[in-house]
Each structure stands twice: as structure tokens, then as C-alpha cells.
Design an enzyme around this catalytic site. Structure first.
Site, PDB file in Angstrom:
ATOM      1  CG  ASP A  44      -4.744   0.058  -2.784  1.00 12.32           C
ATOM      2  OD1 ASP A  44      -5.446  -0.879  -2.708  1.00 12.32           O
ATOM      3  OD2 ASP A  44      -4.472   0.700  -1.818  1.00 12.32           O
TER       4      ASP A  44
ATOM      5  NE  ARG B 170      -4.064  -0.650   0.688  1.00 10.12           N
ATOM      6  CZ  ARG B 170      -4.958  -1.052   1.347  1.00 10.12           C
ATOM      7  NH1 ARG B 170      -4.934  -1.948   2.255  1.00 10.12           N
ATOM      8  NH2 ARG B 170      -6.059  -0.334   1.383  1.00 10.12           N
TER       9      ARG B 170
ATOM     10  CE1 TYR C 113      -4.143  -3.473   5.276  1.00  4.62           C
ATOM     11  CE2 TYR C 113      -1.919  -3.957   4.568  1.00  4.62           C
ATOM     12  CZ  TYR C 113      -3.383  -3.878   4.313  1.00  4.62           C
ATOM     13  OH  TYR C 113      -3.501  -3.808   2.962  1.00  4.62           O
TER      14      TYR C 113
ATOM     15  CB  SER D 294      -7.854   1.571  -1.860  1.00  2.94           C
ATOM     16  OG  SER D 294      -6.766   1.294  -0.769  1.00  2.94           O
TER      17      SER D 294
ATOM     18  CD  GLN E  16      -2.224   6.734  -2.817  1.00  2.00           C
ATOM     19  OE1 GLN E  16      -2.449   8.009  -3.559  1.00  2.00           O
ATOM     20  NE2 GLN E  16      -1.979   7.196  -1.617  1.00  2.00           N
TER      21      GLN E  16
HETATM   22  P1  NAD Z   1      -8.783  -2.886   6.806  1.00  2.00           P
HETATM   23  O1  NAD Z   1      -9.824  -3.265   5.591  1.00  2.00           O
HETATM   24  O2  NAD Z   1      -7.512  -4.170   6.550  1.00  2.00           O
HETATM   25  O3  NAD Z   1      -9.203  -2.908   7.967  1.00  2.00           O
HETATM   26  C1  NAD Z   1     -10.290  -1.718   8.246  1.00  2.00           C
HETATM   27  C2  NAD Z   1     -10.019  -0.930   9.722  1.00  2.00           C
HETATM   28  O4  NAD Z   1     -10.114  -1.795  10.541  1.00  2.00           O
HETATM   29  C3  NAD Z   1      -8.612  -0.489   9.868  1.00  2.00           C
HETATM   30  O5  NAD Z   1      -8.846   0.900  10.014  1.00  2.00           O
HETATM   31  C4  NAD Z   1      -8.118  -1.356  10.976  1.00  2.00           C
HETATM   32  O6  NAD Z   1      -7.202  -0.461  11.682  1.00  2.00           O
HETATM   33  C5  NAD Z   1      -9.521  -1.327  11.544  1.00  2.00           C
HETATM   34  N1  NAD Z   1      -9.682  -2.355  12.824  1.00  2.00           N
HETATM   35  C6  NAD Z   1      -8.642  -3.504  12.929  1.00  2.00           C
HETATM   36  N2  NAD Z   1      -9.088  -4.050  14.267  1.00  2.00           N
HETATM   37  C7  NAD Z   1      -9.966  -3.350  14.788  1.00  2.00           C
HETATM   38  C8  NAD Z   1     -10.638  -3.367  15.992  1.00  2.00           C
HETATM   39  N3  NAD Z   1     -10.513  -4.326  16.725  1.00  2.00           N
HETATM   40  N4  NAD Z   1     -11.570  -2.160  16.178  1.00  2.00           N
HETATM   41  C9  NAD Z   1     -11.794  -1.368  15.413  1.00  2.00           C
HETATM   42  N5  NAD Z   1     -11.160  -1.232  14.147  1.00  2.00           N
HETATM   43  C10 NAD Z   1     -10.356  -2.291  13.862  1.00  2.00           C
HETATM   44  O7  NAD Z   1      -7.993  -1.589   6.305  1.00  2.00           O
HETATM   45  P2  NAD Z   1      -7.840  -0.702   4.918  1.00  2.00           P
HETATM   46  O8  NAD Z   1      -8.963   0.228   4.707  1.00  2.00           O
HETATM   47  O9  NAD Z   1      -7.381  -1.726   4.020  1.00  2.00           O
HETATM   48  O10 NAD Z   1      -6.684   0.318   5.489  1.00  2.00           O
HETATM   49  C11 NAD Z   1      -5.650  -0.437   6.017  1.00  2.00           C
HETATM   50  C12 NAD Z   1      -4.264   0.789   6.019  1.00  2.00           C
HETATM   51  O11 NAD Z   1      -3.672   0.944   4.884  1.00  2.00           O
HETATM   52  C13 NAD Z   1      -4.962   1.933   6.730  1.00  2.00           C
HETATM   53  O12 NAD Z   1      -3.943   2.661   7.563  1.00  2.00           O
HETATM   54  C14 NAD Z   1      -4.775   2.889   5.535  1.00  2.00           C
HETATM   55  O13 NAD Z   1      -4.784   4.438   5.628  1.00  2.00           O
HETATM   56  C15 NAD Z   1      -3.699   2.276   4.703  1.00  2.00           C
HETATM   57  N6  NAD Z   1      -3.650   2.647   3.329  1.00  2.00           N
HETATM   58  C16 NAD Z   1      -2.606   3.110   2.717  1.00  2.00           C
HETATM   59  C17 NAD Z   1      -2.501   3.453   1.434  1.00  2.00           C
HETATM   60  C18 NAD Z   1      -1.586   4.391   0.632  1.00  2.00           C
HETATM   61  O14 NAD Z   1      -1.348   4.461  -0.443  1.00  2.00           O
HETATM   62  N7  NAD Z   1      -0.509   4.376   1.408  1.00  2.00           N
HETATM   63  C19 NAD Z   1      -3.561   3.279   0.607  1.00  2.00           C
HETATM   64  C20 NAD Z   1      -4.623   2.521   1.044  1.00  2.00           C
HETATM   65  C21 NAD Z   1      -4.822   2.336   2.531  1.00  2.00           C
END
Ligand code: NAD
Length: 376
Positions: free
Chosen positions: A130, A122, A228, A133, A127
Site C-alpha cells: 500500500d 486497502r 473512505y 499509506s 497492506q
Molecule cells: P484520505 O487520504 O483519502 O483522506 C484523509 C482523511 O480525510 C480521511 O480520514 C477522511 O475521512 C478525511 N476527510 C474527508 N473529508 C473530510 C472533511 N470534510 N473533514 C475532515 N476530514 C475529512 O484517507 P487515507 O489516509 O488514505 O485513509 C482512508 C481510509 O482507508 C481510512 O479509513 C483508513 O483507516 C483506511 N485504510 C485502511 C487500510 C487497511 O489496510 N485496511 C490501510 C490504509 C488505510
């Protein structure tokens, strides 16, 4: 290079790996693109529009698989179709690699290079490719629309001569890509939103969208280098469930999106909490396909509890908006292919040293090359 996009085989899948715009882009690169007849039937694209964009239409799936150098799909393939691919072919799709050791083995055995979109790092560079996302964003939107459709109340406050209707109260658990879009969509429709995540930065993002952040002191929660969340301890999960319970009981809609990469989603809403909610309240579990965040959720079904709470657990939320989901998924794939395109050889360039490929290439040259999936 011959690229083939077959129709999806899972009956719940409405998306396609390519739309006409993505076909046009790939043809522009010099690729020879074939799609299976009817590929766009469930996302509003006719064969004629694919043809007009430069694709060939094939009615013979097995022959097209056999000839293809690069096969692209949305979902993992049926294992028996892997043997149809020629050694050296590349396959790109979601693969659910943590749960599919047999599929990975079959790819390795067939000498196919399998790329798992779940495993794409990620990073900022990635991006545009991705797909996790792009799809999670739409799933977050759909979760709110599904709830709104099922509710017997409205979302915004309305002041009428007959009295004031209070705004709906939403509680979003998990503020990743899907959760943020759920917050934004619910806010746009006028709801009051509270949100919780184990990651502190996610709480700040929720606040910047106008949600109220629920803060629970869980001690050290940590995180991976990819951003994550890590799995909580049973004690931390217990504390979270307890402290969330009051917000759930007061909410008209609870949307859960919590996932822990590579593991089963945590169960965060227990039966007792569901039992404490008001009749007509809605729970939408976006993690339903992986097992669910809510006790009592049944994937693909709507459950109405004894106290009148509706638990929605679709398997394919983004598939409810299949045209847009296909648009962005196909764009992710076309961007990935363009990113790795060898202009001279007119082919997808495999590079074991590339940091993105290191993250998402699972099998290559007859072996499982990804360290997380190598047989022990
Ligand atoms: P995901 O679908 O894996 O999980 C969804 C959310 O569930 C996450 O925010 C996680 O912190 C949360 N979670 C886990 N356990 C939990 C609990 N017990 N209670 C409440 N919430 C809980 O996550 P995602 O949407 O795929 O995103 C994961 C990470 O990747 C994030 O930090 C996001 O900002 C990052 N990301 C970065 C990029 C980039 O380009 N750099 C792009 C997309 C996502």
C-alpha cells in the site's frame, strides 16, 4: 522478466521507484533488473550501490523502456514514453487515473497493462504493497516538521527561570494515515493537539494518540466499503467550517489532510478563518497538490497573508524525506511483484480474477478494463 526503473521526470520528484534493498529482493526472485543511471541521485543512492545489489545501469532510457517487460516508477509517465513500451508490457506507478483519461487511453492503445497504485484495494492482504499509506505516513510527519521549522515558537512547554513557555497548539483536520502521523509527531514534540474527521472511528484513533477530538454533529456522513469518507453536502461543509473556525483562530498550526477518494479535496478553511488567525500562525495543506483544503493555498509555494499567516502547500511532502520515502515505496513495489511472482515462469502473473488486481489494473490487452475508467 526484464524489470526497468527509469529516473523520475517531474523536477519536483526526489524519490525513486527502487532502492538497492528492493533491487536485491527482485534479483533474488530471478528478475533481470535495470535502473536508469542516476536514479538514486536525489535519495542518496549511488549507481554503484544499485549495481552492487545486482542491477544493471542503463544510460539509454528509450532502449531500456523498449526492452522492458515490467516498468516501475513513482509518478505517472510522460505520455510520449508509453509508445516506447512493447505490447504486453506491464507498467506500475501512481497514475492519478481520475484526472488522466488521455494517459489511460495511451496505455490501452499501446497494449500495455497499466497498474495504478492509487486503486489498490486497502485490504489487510494489500497492506505490504500500500504505497498510498506508506507515503501518506511520511507526508504527515513532514507536515509537522515543516511547520516547526517555519514557526517562531517552540512546540513543547518549557519551564525556565525566565518564565514558562506554553506548548504550541496544533489542529489537525482529516485523521487518515497522514493525519494520524501528524498527530503522533506533534505530540512527540510536545504540542497540544486537537483533531477532526468526519469518520467517528478516526476521532477515536486520534484520542488514543493523546489528541483532543473535536466533535461536530454533521448528521449522516456515511463512508465507502473501502473505509473512505464520502463527499459532504454543501450544508454539512458549511457547518463544519463554522464550528472549526474557533479552533483554527486559537491554533498556532493547522494541518489539513482531508481527501475524498476520486474527487477534488473539500475546501475546509475559508479566507475569513485564515483572516481570524494570529500573525505567525502556520497552515500546512497536505491536499495542496489536488487543489487544497485551504482557500488561498498555492501549490508549491509558501503564501504569507496580510495578517501574517503562513500557508504552506508543498506538492511532494514525502519527497522531503526522499531516502525513507523511496525505501518504503520500493519495498511496496517489491512486495507487490513478489506477491504476484510466478516462480516457474519468473514473471509477474496477471490474473483477471484476483481481487487486488481487479481493483488496480486499469488497462489490459489493448482495452480499458477497469469499470470506473471505461469510456462510456
Ligand atoms: P484520505 O487520504 O483519502 O483522506 C484523509 C482523511 O480525510 C480521511 O480520514 C477522511 O475521512 C478525511 N476527510 C474527508 N473529508 C473530510 C472533511 N470534510 N473533514 C475532515 N476530514 C475529512 O484517507 P487515507 O489516509 O488514505 O485513509 C482512508 C481510509 O482507508 C481510512 O479509513 C483508513 O483507516 C483506511 N485504510 C485502511 C487500510 C487497511 O489496510 N485496511 C490501510 C490504509 C488505510
Amino acid at each position: 522478466m526484464k524489470i526497468f526503473a527509469p529516473s523520475e521526470t517531474d523536477p519536483i520528484e526526489t524519490r525513486a521507484a527502487l532502492d538497492p534493498a528492493a533491487v536485491k529482493k527482485l534479483v533474488g526472485l530471478g528478475a533481470d533488473v535495470t535502473v536508469e543511471a542516476g536514479i538514486g541521485a536525489r535519495c542518496d543512492h549511488s549507481d554503484a550501490t544499485y549495481e552492487a545489489a545486482g542491477a544493471r545501469i542503463s544510460g539509454d532510457r528509450t532502449a531500456a523502456l523498449r526492452e522492458a517487460d515490467l516498468v516501475i516508477r513513482v509518478r505517472k509517465p510522460p505520455v510520449e514514453e508509453i509508445a516506447a513500451l512493447h505490447a504486453g508490457a506491464i507498467h506500475i506507478s501512481f497514475l492519478d487515473p481520475f484526472n488522466e483519461p488521455g494517459l489511460i487511453e495511451a496505455f490501452a492503445k499501446a497494449g500495455v497493462t497499466a497498474i495504478s497504485l492509487e486503486m489498490l484495494p486497502r485490504t489487510t492482504l494489500a497492506q505490504k504493497m500500500d504505497a498510498i499509506s506508506s507515503q501518506a505516513n511520511l507526508a504527515g510527519y513532514v507536515s509537522v516538521i515543516e511547520a516547526a521549522h517555519r514557526m517562531n515558537t517552540i512546540l513543547p512547554m518549557m519551564m525556565t527561570p525566565a518564565g514558562t513557555i506554553s506548548p504550541a497548539k496544533f489542529f489537525i483536520v482529516g485523521i487518515g494515515v497522514a493525519g494520524l502521523q501528524a498527530i503522533a509527531t506533534a505530540k512527540r514534540l510536545g504540542a497540544l493537539v486537537t483533531a477532526f474527521d468526519v469518520r467517528a472511528e478516526a476521532l477515536e484513533q486520534a484520542e488514543s494518540l493523546g489528541a483532543k477530538a473535536l466533535r461536530i454533529d454533521l448528521g449522516e456522513t456515511g463512508g465507502t466499503d473501502q473505509g473512505y469518507a464520502k463527499q459532504l453536502t454543501p450544508e454539512q461543509l458549511e457547518k463544519q467550517s463554522r464550528e472549526q473556525a474557533k479552533v483554527c483562530a486559537q491554533s498556532d498550526v493547522v494541518i489539513t489532510t482531508a481527501k475524498v477518494f476520486g474527487r477534488k479535496p473539500p475546501v475546509l478553511i475559508k479566507k475569513e478563518v485564515v483572516a481570524s488567525m494570529q500573525p505567525g500562525s502556520i497552515i500546512v495543506d497536505l491536499a495542496a497538490e489536488g487543489g487544497g483544503n485551504v482557500e488561498g493555498v498555492v501549490c508549491g509555494k509558501e503564501v504569507v497573508t496580510d495578517n501574517g499567516v503562513v500557508i504552506i502547500g508543498l506538492a511532494n511532502y514525502e519527497g522531503r524525506v526522499s531516502k525513507n520515502a523511496t525505501q518504503v515505496y520500493a519495498a511496496n513495489l517489491a512486495n507487490m511483484i513478489e506477491h504476484f511472482w510466478d516462480k516457474d515462469g519468473k514473471s509477474f502473473r496477471l490474473d483477471p480474477e484476483d481481487v487486488l488486481q481487479k481493483g488496480c489494473v486499469i488497462t489490459h490487452g489493448g482495452a480499458v478494463v477497469h469499470e470506473r475508467f471505461r469510456p462510456q
